[in-house]
Design a protein around this motif. Structure first.
Motif, PDB file in Angstrom:
ATOM      1  N   GLU A  14       0.591  -1.060  -0.246  1.00 36.85           N
ATOM      2  CA  GLU A  14       0.007   0.156   0.211  1.00 36.85           C
ATOM      3  C   GLU A  14       0.939   1.234  -0.029  1.00 36.85           C
ATOM      4  O   GLU A  14       0.157   2.217  -0.727  1.00 36.85           O
ATOM      5  N   ALA A  15       1.911   1.361   0.770  1.00 37.88           N
ATOM      6  CA  ALA A  15       2.958   2.085   0.484  1.00 37.88           C
ATOM      7  C   ALA A  15       3.079   2.736  -0.863  1.00 37.88           C
ATOM      8  O   ALA A  15       3.931   3.768  -0.861  1.00 37.88           O
ATOM      9  N   GLN A  16       3.968   1.506  -1.355  1.00 38.51           N
ATOM     10  CA  GLN A  16       4.875   2.270  -2.731  1.00 38.51           C
ATOM     11  C   GLN A  16       3.156   2.847  -3.265  1.00 38.51           C
ATOM     12  O   GLN A  16       3.713   3.270  -4.621  1.00 38.51           O
ATOM     13  N   ILE A  17       1.816   2.327  -3.339  1.00 41.76           N
ATOM     14  CA  ILE A  17       0.982   2.933  -4.363  1.00 41.76           C
ATOM     15  C   ILE A  17       0.856   4.327  -3.822  1.00 41.76           C
ATOM     16  O   ILE A  17       0.447   5.349  -4.749  1.00 41.76           O
ATOM     17  N   ARG A  18       1.140   4.783  -2.432  1.00 39.84           N
ATOM     18  CA  ARG A  18       0.737   6.055  -2.080  1.00 39.84           C
ATOM     19  C   ARG A  18       2.455   6.922  -3.018  1.00 39.84           C
ATOM     20  O   ARG A  18       1.940   8.117  -2.963  1.00 39.84           O
ATOM     21  N   ARG A  19       3.117   6.220  -2.799  1.00 42.06           N
ATOM     22  CA  ARG A  19       4.665   6.696  -2.885  1.00 42.06           C
ATOM     23  C   ARG A  19       4.273   6.941  -4.836  1.00 42.06           C
ATOM     24  O   ARG A  19       3.940   8.429  -4.698  1.00 42.06           O
ATOM     25  N   THR A  20       3.689   6.008  -5.469  1.00 41.30           N
ATOM     26  CA  THR A  20       3.384   6.379  -6.966  1.00 41.30           C
ATOM     27  C   THR A  20       2.189   7.714  -7.222  1.00 41.30           C
ATOM     28  O   THR A  20       3.021   8.847  -7.638  1.00 41.30           O
ATOM     29  N   HIS A  21       1.066   7.692  -5.622  1.00 45.17           N
ATOM     30  CA  HIS A  21       0.375   9.203  -6.154  1.00 45.17           C
ATOM     31  C   HIS A  21       0.893  10.120  -5.872  1.00 45.17           C
ATOM     32  O   HIS A  21       0.932  11.435  -6.515  1.00 45.17           O
ATOM     33  N   ARG A  22       1.794  10.324  -4.192  1.00 47.46           N
ATOM     34  CA  ARG A  22       2.240  11.123  -4.624  1.00 47.46           C
ATOM     35  C   ARG A  22       3.438  12.050  -5.556  1.00 47.46           C
ATOM     36  O   ARG A  22       3.164  12.914  -5.484  1.00 47.46           O
ATOM     37  N   LEU A  23       4.440  11.251  -6.241  1.00 44.47           N
ATOM     38  CA  LEU A  23       4.878  11.621  -7.567  1.00 44.47           C
ATOM     39  C   LEU A  23       4.626  12.281  -8.619  1.00 44.47           C
ATOM     40  O   LEU A  23       4.745  12.807  -9.096  1.00 44.47           O
ATOM     41  N   ALA A  24       3.399  11.122  -8.140  1.00 43.59           N
ATOM     42  CA  ALA A  24       2.601  11.669  -9.938  1.00 43.59           C
ATOM     43  C   ALA A  24       1.605  13.438  -9.464  1.00 43.59           C
ATOM     44  O   ALA A  24       1.197  13.724 -10.335  1.00 43.59           O
ATOM     45  N   ARG A  25       1.256  12.873  -8.255  1.00 41.61           N
ATOM     46  CA  ARG A  25       0.423  14.895  -8.226  1.00 41.61           C
ATOM     47  C   ARG A  25       1.472  15.549  -8.400  1.00 41.61           C
ATOM     48  O   ARG A  25       1.450  16.671  -9.157  1.00 41.61           O
TER      49      ARG A  25
END
Length: 186
Positions: A157-168
């Protein structure tokens, strides 16, 4: 500030041995008093946020073996109000590690100081910390080694949040660059 390149090539640095999730897991407990209240008579959200940041910082420092600074706080969720007299337990652990950054997951529980009822979850948050050296530059962190199925789920789940933070971050930067190219001043 997370996962930025340092002056030395990370490929030439020796591997840092990983650390299990349990090695840095921490619980910070605090009894809430009248000094902690807001205008509604419940504990101020900022007081809870400080406890969350303190516990996450302790975990980040333990895991990285030195200083670490808060880079971001995601998804601070308040589920229930905290009252004067509540004993608050802030439980934190490393969920994920990058090269120089770590995501720390935090759960906030509260129980009445004079009752035997089990603690209730009243909040949660995810924070990203960057490990820094004496000059404030990013330094490498040991990889986290998830130990349980729950730890592995949190890692994913943390990997998903990181991907979203970077995309944002990327989308906002691109929008600002586009607006600047069109002559808009923000």
């Amino acid at each position: 500030m997370t996962d930025q390149a340092t002056d030395t090539d990370p490929d030439t640095q020796p591997d840092i041995p990983g650390k299990p999730t349990s090695a840095s897991r921490t619980t910070l407990s605090h009894i809430m008093t009248h000094n902690d209240t807001n205008l509604l008579g419940t504990v101020h959200g900022g007081v809870i946020m400080k406890l969350v940041d303190d516990a996450a910082g302790a975990v980040a420092g333990r895991h990285s073996g030195g200083p670490a600074v808060t880079a971001s706080m995601d998804e601070m969720v308040f589920l229930e109000p905290v009252r004067v007299g509540d004993l608050v337990h802030v439980k934190a652990q490393v969920n994920w590690t990058g090269r120089t950054s770590m995501e720390i997951g935090v759960r906030v529980l509260a129980e009445r100081w004079n009752e035997s009822d089990p603690a209730t979850q009243v909040g949660s948050a995810y924070l990203v910390f960057a490990a820094v050296d004496a000059d404030g530059r990013p330094r490498r962190v040991p990889p986290v080694i998830p130990e349980t199925d729950r730890d592995r789920r949190r890692y994913q789940e943390a990997q998903i949040r990181r991907t979203h933070r970077l995309a944002r971050r990327r989308a906002i930067r691109e929008l600002r660059e586009k607006r600047a190219a069109e002559g808009f001043e923000d």
